[in-house]
Design a protein around this motif. Structure first.
Motif, PDB file in Angstrom:
ATOM      1  N   GLN A 400       0.820  -1.208   0.000  1.00  0.00           N
ATOM      2  CA  GLN A 400       0.000   0.000   0.000  1.00  0.00           C
ATOM      3  C   GLN A 400       0.855   1.260   0.000  1.00  0.00           C
ATOM      4  OE1 GLN A 400      -3.204  -0.100   2.811  1.00  0.00           O
ATOM      5  NE2 GLN A 400      -3.727   2.056   2.550  1.00  0.00           N
ATOM      6  N   LEU A 401       2.038   1.190   0.603  1.00  0.00           N
ATOM      7  CA  LEU A 401       2.917   2.351   0.629  1.00  0.00           C
ATOM      8  C   LEU A 401       4.011   2.265  -0.441  1.00  0.00           C
ATOM      9  CD1 LEU A 401       3.402   3.463   4.315  1.00  0.00           C
ATOM     10  CD2 LEU A 401       1.858   4.297   2.576  1.00  0.00           C
ATOM     11  N   GLY A 402       3.691   1.580  -1.540  1.00  0.00           N
ATOM     12  CA  GLY A 402       4.513   1.704  -2.733  1.00  0.00           C
ATOM     13  C   GLY A 402       5.617   0.686  -2.929  1.00  0.00           C
ATOM     14  N   PHE A 403       5.726  -0.325  -2.051  1.00  0.00           N
ATOM     15  CA  PHE A 403       6.748  -1.354  -2.246  1.00  0.00           C
ATOM     16  C   PHE A 403       6.130  -2.520  -3.021  1.00  0.00           C
ATOM     17  CE2 PHE A 403       8.407   0.866   1.499  1.00  0.00           C
ATOM     18  CZ  PHE A 403       9.723   1.060   1.118  1.00  0.00           C
ATOM     19  N   THR A 404       6.451  -2.620  -4.297  1.00  0.00           N
ATOM     20  CA  THR A 404       5.929  -3.707  -5.120  1.00  0.00           C
ATOM     21  C   THR A 404       6.509  -5.034  -4.642  1.00  0.00           C
ATOM     22  OG1 THR A 404       7.763  -3.473  -6.684  1.00  0.00           O
ATOM     23  CG2 THR A 404       5.769  -2.157  -7.107  1.00  0.00           C
ATOM     24  N   ASN A 405       5.997  -6.118  -5.213  1.00  0.00           N
ATOM     25  CA  ASN A 405       6.489  -7.440  -4.817  1.00  0.00           C
ATOM     26  C   ASN A 405       8.005  -7.546  -4.977  1.00  0.00           C
ATOM     27  OD1 ASN A 405       3.989  -8.443  -4.122  1.00  0.00           O
ATOM     28  ND2 ASN A 405       3.530  -9.179  -6.195  1.00  0.00           N
ATOM     29  N   GLU A 406       8.511  -6.946  -6.055  1.00  0.00           N
ATOM     30  CA  GLU A 406       9.955  -6.984  -6.294  1.00  0.00           C
ATOM     31  C   GLU A 406      10.699  -6.147  -5.255  1.00  0.00           C
ATOM     32  OE1 GLU A 406      13.185  -5.758  -9.783  1.00  0.00           O
ATOM     33  OE2 GLU A 406      11.018  -5.586 -10.145  1.00  0.00           O
ATOM     34  N   GLU A 440       8.578  16.364   9.640  1.00  0.00           N
ATOM     35  CA  GLU A 440       8.833  16.535   8.200  1.00  0.00           C
ATOM     36  C   GLU A 440       8.699  15.196   7.450  1.00  0.00           C
ATOM     37  OE1 GLU A 440       8.798  19.233   6.845  1.00  0.00           O
ATOM     38  OE2 GLU A 440       9.510  20.747   8.257  1.00  0.00           O
ATOM     39  N   PRO A 441       7.506  14.594   7.488  1.00  0.00           N
ATOM     40  CA  PRO A 441       7.349  13.261   6.884  1.00  0.00           C
ATOM     41  C   PRO A 441       7.417  13.257   5.367  1.00  0.00           C
ATOM     42  CG  PRO A 441       5.215  14.130   7.550  1.00  0.00           C
ATOM     43  CD  PRO A 441       6.244  15.093   8.076  1.00  0.00           C
ATOM     44  N   THR A 442       7.268  14.433   4.713  1.00  0.00           N
ATOM     45  CA  THR A 442       7.219  14.442   3.252  1.00  0.00           C
ATOM     46  C   THR A 442       8.584  14.442   2.597  1.00  0.00           C
ATOM     47  OG1 THR A 442       7.167  16.865   3.099  1.00  0.00           O
ATOM     48  CG2 THR A 442       5.063  15.736   3.340  1.00  0.00           C
ATOM     49  N   ASN A 443       9.660  14.574   3.372  1.00  0.00           N
ATOM     50  CA  ASN A 443      11.003  14.618   2.778  1.00  0.00           C
ATOM     51  C   ASN A 443      11.245  13.406   1.887  1.00  0.00           C
ATOM     52  OD1 ASN A 443      11.459  16.954   4.168  1.00  0.00           O
ATOM     53  ND2 ASN A 443      12.972  16.113   5.581  1.00  0.00           N
ATOM     54  N   ASP A 444      11.630  13.644   0.643  1.00  0.00           N
ATOM     55  CA  ASP A 444      12.043  12.610  -0.328  1.00  0.00           C
ATOM     56  C   ASP A 444      10.899  11.746  -0.857  1.00  0.00           C
ATOM     57  OD1 ASP A 444      14.805  13.283  -0.109  1.00  0.00           O
ATOM     58  OD2 ASP A 444      14.901  12.178   1.769  1.00  0.00           O
ATOM     59  N   LEU A 445       9.649  12.085  -0.550  1.00  0.00           N
ATOM     60  CA  LEU A 445       8.539  11.267  -1.037  1.00  0.00           C
ATOM     61  C   LEU A 445       7.916  11.902  -2.274  1.00  0.00           C
ATOM     62  CD1 LEU A 445       6.677  10.235   2.253  1.00  0.00           C
ATOM     63  CD2 LEU A 445       8.510   9.039   1.048  1.00  0.00           C
ATOM     64  N   ASP A 446       7.551  11.069  -3.273  1.00  0.00           N
ATOM     65  CA  ASP A 446       6.892  11.601  -4.459  1.00  0.00           C
ATOM     66  C   ASP A 446       5.406  11.797  -4.173  1.00  0.00           C
ATOM     67  OD1 ASP A 446       5.390   9.116  -5.149  1.00  0.00           O
ATOM     68  OD2 ASP A 446       7.379   8.300  -5.527  1.00  0.00           O
ATOM     69  N   THR A 447       4.710  12.460  -5.091  1.00  0.00           N
ATOM     70  CA  THR A 447       3.313  12.833  -4.844  1.00  0.00           C
ATOM     71  C   THR A 447       2.401  11.618  -4.724  1.00  0.00           C
ATOM     72  OG1 THR A 447       3.044  13.148  -7.235  1.00  0.00           O
ATOM     73  CG2 THR A 447       3.513  15.102  -5.918  1.00  0.00           C
ATOM     74  N   ASP A 448       2.643  10.568  -5.513  1.00  0.00           N
ATOM     75  CA  ASP A 448       1.807   9.371  -5.415  1.00  0.00           C
ATOM     76  C   ASP A 448       1.997   8.677  -4.069  1.00  0.00           C
ATOM     77  OD1 ASP A 448       0.784   9.843  -7.876  1.00  0.00           O
ATOM     78  OD2 ASP A 448       1.769   8.167  -8.898  1.00  0.00           O
ATOM     79  N   LEU A 450       2.954  10.143  -1.302  1.00  0.00           N
ATOM     80  CA  LEU A 450       2.319  11.002  -0.295  1.00  0.00           C
ATOM     81  C   LEU A 450       0.824  10.738  -0.213  1.00  0.00           C
ATOM     82  CD1 LEU A 450       4.141  14.401  -0.884  1.00  0.00           C
ATOM     83  CD2 LEU A 450       4.186  13.026   1.186  1.00  0.00           C
ATOM     84  N   ALA A 451       0.188  10.577  -1.369  1.00  0.00           N
ATOM     85  CA  ALA A 451      -1.242  10.271  -1.371  1.00  0.00           C
ATOM     86  C   ALA A 451      -1.516   8.942  -0.671  1.00  0.00           C
ATOM     87  CB  ALA A 451      -1.772  10.235  -2.810  1.00  0.00           C
ATOM     88  N   ALA A 452      -0.634   7.953  -0.881  1.00  0.00           N
ATOM     89  CA  ALA A 452      -0.794   6.655  -0.218  1.00  0.00           C
ATOM     90  C   ALA A 452      -0.595   6.778   1.290  1.00  0.00           C
ATOM     91  CB  ALA A 452       0.198   5.650  -0.799  1.00  0.00           C
ATOM     92  N   VAL A 453       0.398   7.564   1.717  1.00  0.00           N
ATOM     93  CA  VAL A 453       0.631   7.797   3.148  1.00  0.00           C
ATOM     94  C   VAL A 453      -0.590   8.461   3.777  1.00  0.00           C
ATOM     95  CG1 VAL A 453       1.989   9.134   4.810  1.00  0.00           C
ATOM     96  CG2 VAL A 453       3.137   7.883   2.975  1.00  0.00           C
TER      97      VAL A 453
END
Length: 601
Positions: A400-406, A440-448, A450-453
């Motif tokens: 859900q937070l962007g880590f694919t199976n790989e 500062e949780p948004t540091n280094d995160l992309d917009t997609d 961030l939406a998932a977070v």
């Protein structure tokens, strides 16, 4: 609009992964473009190609003859042996740059609190970033490319940069490209958006909000096309069901129409329900600060405390955002709430059932699990996790937070900065805290991402405290905001971030108007001059800059009048005399500005 630069059929790969494949884009005068996309999809790569700082594997980049391009890299590119002044203005004499109101505004907006004579190597990461940005902006570039310019800027700094970019050129002049995760900033300054994904660049008109709507409409249209195809399949299945095999097997099928843009969007978080769940987990008492003061060690009798007699009560399920000037004590306040530090005086009361967790700005917290794989880190903490009323496995939460199976089987030591940030947050969440504090949780995160977070936090039933310069995030995940203005106090902000910015302007204006009143800025003053001298110098600088602004407006008006009186030689002579008098006033004020600025050096 004249063409400035562009890329034709650009292709580039890293190892076996193709990042960009046959991309053609162009930048014209007047373009204000934001680049978005997932981490690793090629946003920075595209910008580096267009800036001719990276050679493509295929295709070509062309610039119009004579075009001047300024580029802000994510990395530290300053010479550490230089002083701040030399790094920004080089060997120019003070009068060469100090007489330019635009340059003075850039200095005041970005490096007013930085020691002009300090070596660059002695600066913090945030200060180095602001010095590099100031160095770039003082030059008269035709095109500016900014890679994560809002990193290390507070809310005030982000607002200043937005104003600067919006007024730097006339609407049909200049151009800029910006890569940033700050969605408010994208909406504020960009008129077009490029989405980098799957090796291509897809353009959208408008800023971030318009891009999100357009992307949703694109997905809806794709679903309509798929729906038409599915209808054909449905007819074929209906025909087959009339045959003998259907009478015995009776195959069951369901085809969902995907042509509604809003109907599938989940409801916003249920604040009442979450509050009830939080109360059940926490009880009525969470964390209370009562008359708390925190002073610097060895600050002296006259030193102002960082936090001064503050009272703050966190309720079950409360969601609060903290904004403030750099050095005002936002991160320190989190450490007080979490129990990492104790106050100089006052009382901190915590409920018996409170389980706090803090997402700090230090990604080195993952060093102890560097050899583990992502999924192993999470499974070692907990196998299942409850988000609102849903129970997720560790694997589902990680995905859900962007880590694919790989990606789930990637070693922590091989993760990018944004991926490490995501894993930090995941590691905290699986511990099921009931008070979550994010620095500062948004540091280094992309917009997609961030939406998932934000989606995960929407269903999280606990008390949430967020420190961030990201206005979009604060308004999205918190219900109200508090401000630290650098005077040791905490103020409620019913009007949100806009009210904070207005309060800052009022505070600085009041400090300039009242004798002996120091500006409300918690940055330590460079050694040398007394604080009272520096205070008076800052007031004098502010006064002079206001006067210079008025004179600039008068000068522009005189030039317009002279143009209109080109054939009236008597009138033209009077206007020219007035212009010379005005120029004399400007020269005196600029000299006074230089003298006052020397006090702050």
């Amino acid at each position: 609009m004249a063409h400035l630069l562009g890329g034709e059929s650009l292709a580039i790969s890293f190892g076996t992964r193709t990042v960009l494949d046959g991309v053609t884009v162009g930048l014209n005068e007047g373009d204000r473009i934001g680049i978005v996309g997932r981490n690793g999809d090629g946003k920075s790569t595209l910008m580096r190609l267009l800036a001719q700082r990276l050679a493509p594997d295929g295709g070509r980049v062309t610039w119009r003859r004579g075009v001047d391009v300024g580029y802000l890299d994510q990395g530290d590119v300053l010479d550490g042996d230089l002083t701040v002044g030399a790094a920004i203005v080089g060997d120019r004499a003070d009068y060469e740059w100090a007489s330019n109101p635009t340059i003075r505004d850039i200095m005041g907006g970005l490096v007013a609190d930085v020691d002009w004579h300090a070596q660059v190597r002695s600066l913090s990461g945030g200060q180095k970033r602001r010095v590099a940005l100031a160095k770039l902006l003082i030059e008269p570039h035709d095109v500016i490319m900014l890679d994560e310019p809002t990193n290390h800027l507070d809310v005030e700094g982000v607002a200043w940069l937005a104003r600067h970019l919006k007024t730097r050129w006339r609407p049909t002049e200049g151009a800029f490209l910006v890569v940033t995760h700050d969605r408010w900033f994208l909406d504020e300054v960009c008129t077009d958006t490029w989405e980098v994904h799957d090796g291509i660049v897809e353009p959208f008109e408008g800023g971030y909000a318009a891009y999100v709507l357009a992307r949703a409409e694109r997905d809806r249209m794709a679903a309509v096309v798929e729906g038409k195809r599915a209808n054909l399949v449905k007819k074929e299945l209906a025909w087959l069901r009339r045959g003998a095999p259907a009478r015995t097997a009776k195959p069951k099928f369901r085809i969902d129409a995907a042509n509604a843009l809003i109907s599938d969007v989940p409801e916003p978080r249920d604040t009442v329900a979450l509050s009830k769940m939080a109360t059940a987990r926490l009880g009525k008492d969470v964390i209370d600060l009562e008359g708390v003061t925190l002073a610097y060690d060895g600050g002296g009798a006259d030193a102002k405390p960082l936090l001064d007699n503050i009272t703050l009560r966190l309720a079950p399920g409360e969601r609060v955002g903290l904004v403030g000037v750099n050095g005002a004590g936002k991160s320190t306040l989190l450490r007080l709430l979490s129990g990492d530090i104790a106050p100089t005086s006052g009382r901190v009361k915590r409920g018996k059932t409170v389980v706090p967790a803090v997402l700090s700005q230090d990604v080195r917290e993952l060093d102890d699990v560097a050899d583990l794989r992502v999924i192993e880190v999470i499974q070692r903490e907990k196998q299942t996790f409850t988000v609102g009323s849903k129970e997720l496995t560790a694997g589902q939460l990680v995905e859900q937070l962007g880590f694919t199976n790989e990606k789930q089987w990637t070693r922590v030591s091989e993760l990018s900065g944004g991926e490490r940030r995501r894993l930090q947050l995941l590691r905290l969440l699986v511990g099921e805290p009931n008070v979550l504090m994010l620095d500062e949780p948004t540091n280094d995160l992309d917009t997609d991402t961030l939406a998932a977070v934000e989606d995960v936090l929407d269903g999280w039933p606990g008390t949430l405290v967020v420190v961030s310069h990201d206005r979009y995030l604060l308004e999205r995940v918190t219900d109200h905001q508090l401000a630290l203005l650098g005077d040791g106090k905490v103020r409620d902000l019913p009007g949100g971030v806009e009210q904070y910015l207005a309060l800052r302007e009022e505070a600085l204006a009041a400090a300039e108007a009242l004798p002996g009143q120091a500006p409300q800025d918690a940055q330590p003053a460079p050694a040398g001059r007394s604080e009272s001298e520096k205070r008076e110098a800052r007031k004098e600088l502010a006064r002079i800059e206001r006067q210079l602004g008025k004179l600039a407006a008068q000068e522009e008006k005189l030039h317009a009048q002279m143009a209109a009186s080109a054939e009236d030689f008597v009138r033209l002579g009077d206007l020219n005399a007035a212009l010379k008098d005005l120029q004399g006033q400007k020269d005196e004020l600029e000299l006074a500005w230089l003298e006052a600025s020397e006090v702050l050096e």
